[in-house]
Motif scaffolding. Structure first.
Motif, short mmCIF file in Angstrom:
data_model
loop_
_atom_site.label_atom_id
_atom_site.label_comp_id
_atom_site.label_asym_id
_atom_site.label_seq_id
_atom_site.Cartn_x
_atom_site.Cartn_y
_atom_site.Cartn_z
N TYR A 88 0.82 -1.22 0.00
CA TYR A 88 0.00 0.00 0.00
C TYR A 88 0.85 1.27 0.00
O TYR A 88 0.30 2.37 -0.08
CB TYR A 88 -0.92 0.03 1.22
N LEU A 130 -3.70 5.79 4.77
CA LEU A 130 -4.45 5.66 3.52
C LEU A 130 -5.71 6.52 3.54
O LEU A 130 -6.08 7.13 2.52
CB LEU A 130 -4.82 4.19 3.29
N ARG A 135 -7.17 7.53 -0.16
CA ARG A 135 -7.08 6.29 -0.97
C ARG A 135 -8.03 5.27 -0.34
O ARG A 135 -7.61 4.30 0.30
CB ARG A 135 -5.64 5.81 -1.01
N GLU A 138 -8.07 1.30 -1.26
CA GLU A 138 -6.97 0.59 -0.62
C GLU A 138 -7.17 0.49 0.88
O GLU A 138 -6.80 -0.51 1.51
CB GLU A 138 -5.64 1.29 -0.94
N CYS A 142 -7.10 -2.86 3.17
CA CYS A 142 -6.20 -2.94 4.33
C CYS A 142 -6.98 -3.21 5.61
O CYS A 142 -6.58 -4.04 6.44
CB CYS A 142 -5.39 -1.65 4.43
#
Length: 489
Positions: A88, A130, A135, A138, A142
């Motif tokens: 990531y 993130l 994001r 993602e 995660c």
């Protein structure tokens, strides 16, 4: 010569800002890891909570290179968790990463642990990064991987980290509009937390489930879950504030305005000062509930610091209800329709129309000892096909409910108001004083329950050195409690 060397160092420093800031942040993250390890080893949950608060302060300073270096420091390179989390992170400058890693490689061999707390913390740190970078897709992946790892852990020292991971797990799905997808997962996690007696996890997951249901207007299901969920003493002031807010919204939809008002006002009082958005939402719903109860909020409610602009539509709405002007009420409702729609208070605004008419009728009954129903319809600005019949129906209902003290002369079409008596000859002052005294007593009892007492203070006489250490610990604890305001809001 010394001055020339110092000048050269000062000139070279701005040329590479990454090296001037990254090592300090990376070192702070290493200190946080050491703090979590100490808390896991001694089974001290407060130490891990302190580490999380420290992380919240550093979250805006994180970047890819710092996170990459920290993952290499905290996790074994090549392991499954390290490979997943590293995917990531975009490596902008591998050379700089190698320099930082080389500087810490001699120390890494002694810092590799099998503590699951560090692993969960790495998931949490990357997830926060993130989300801050927007994001979200993602972040969903995660967070799902972190939740899957959590299901295999049953350690009380992981509970604090798990509660934060639950929160960001739900937030990542909410930001992408997929909140309904994780409802079954949240229910399973809540069931697991209940079986493991993870009370902090139960608090967090219950609030996330209530938010999930209310997001899709599933108020009945939210109330069923809330009523059947286990009851225990609140562990987090922030989670308890959220619970009171959701409870207030449920009670409002269920027409239980008195309980809703109490819950919403208590949520606004308990919320941290820095949680401005949350307190604004609490005040918006509390204003609507008070108007539905027939109360008029004080002007100071709308003049709180930082809330004037956000509460402006509700201030104008309150003014229309206070005057009892139906035409002004319609104008305000149309003017701020988008605001009320975004706040999800449209249905409550529709309910207020009846209160506006009652307030106007109450003002008319005070001003006139006798008035015809035709004039009542004109003053109330009833735009119906048969305003006189509607005015008669409204007056009769108001008399039946005790909103006005009057009689209705159907034959002549009159509304005859009775003389107002002395309020001090009734029980209303006693009721008002009783409610104020009960509020003060409840606040005192809550303050007493929140006091912290040192253990065995009545048995042992502490020395001066121990007293200084205890006072220092109490000051640090007070500082951390004050910093909790920025933790979850």
């Amino acid at each position: 010569m010394t001055q020339d060397v110092e000048m050269k160092e000062q000139q070279l420093a701005p040329s590479n800002p990454l090296h001037s800031t990254s090592p300090s942040i990376l070192q702070n993250l290493k200190n946080i890891a050491a703090l979590i390890e100490a808390g896991a080893y001694t089974r001290e949950v407060r130490t891990i909570m302190r580490a999380i608060r420290w992380t919240i302060q550093l979250r805006k300073k994180l970047n890819d290179s710092i996170l990459c270096s920290y993952l290499n420091f905290a996790l074994m390179p090549g392991c499954e968790v390290h490979s997943r989390l590293s995917s990531y992170i975009t490596k902008e400058d591998e050379q700089e990463d190698m320099e930082v890693d080389t500087a810490t490689s001699a120390y890494q061999a002694s810092t590799k642990h099998s503590f699951p707390e560090i692993e969960i913390y790495c998931y949490l740190l990357v997830l926060i990064f993130l989300i801050d970078q927007k994001r979200y897709d993602e972040a969903k992946t995660c967070s799902s991987a972190g939740i899957a790892r959590l299901k295999n852990l049953n350690r009380r020292t992981v509970d604090v980290l798990a509660s934060r991971l639950y929160f960001y797990y739900s937030l990542s799905y909410e930001l992408t509009g997929d909140l309904a997808e994780i409802r079954g997962t949240l229910l399973a996690l809540h069931r697991t937390a209940t079986l493991r007696h993870d009370e902090l996890g139960q608090e967090t997951l219950l609030n996330l489930l209530l938010r999930n249901y209310l997001q899709y207007n599933l108020y009945d299901q939210a109330e069923k879950l809330r009523s059947k969920a286990p009851r225990f003493e609140a562990h987090s002031n922030q989670q308890f504030s959220r619970y009171l807010f959701y409870l207030g919204k449920i009670r409002t939809i269920q027409l239980e305005y008195t309980d809703a008002k109490e819950s919403l006002l208590q949520a606004a009082r308990k919320a941290p000062i820095s949680a401005l958005g949350f307190r604004i939402q609490c005040n918006k719903w509390a204003v609507i509930v008070r108007l539905l109860l027939g109360e008029i909020p004080e002007r100071t409610v709308f003049m709180q610091k930082g809330m004037e602009k956000a509460l402006r539509p509700y201030f104008e709405l309150t003014n229309a209800v206070r005057i009892g002007d139906l035409e002004l009420f319609k104008t305000v409702a149309e003017k701020f329709a988008s605001t009320f729609s975004s706040d999800r208070t449209n249905n409550l605004i529709v309910r207020l129309r009846h209160n506006v008419i009652r307030t106007g009728l109450r003002n008319i009954s005070i001003s006139y000892s006798r008035i015809s129903l035709t004039d009542v319809a004109k003053k109330l600005r009833l735009d119906t096909p048969n305003p006189v019949a509607d005015a008669e129906s409204i007056v009769s209902k108001a008399i039946r409910d005790g909103a006005i003290d009057a009689t209705l002369d159907h034959a002549n079409g009159w509304m005859i108001s009775k003389e107002t008596g002395d309020i001090y000859s009734t029980n209303e002052p006693q009721i008002a004083f009783n409610s104020r005294i009960a509020f003060c007593l409840n606040m005192h009892n809550e303050a007493v329950r929140a006091l912290r007492f040192p253990p065995n203070s009545h048995k042992e006489k502490e020395s001066a050195e121990k007293r200084r250490e205890r006072q220092q610990q109490e000051q640090e604890l007070a500082k951390h409690i004050a910093e909790e305001d920025d933790d979850e809001f």
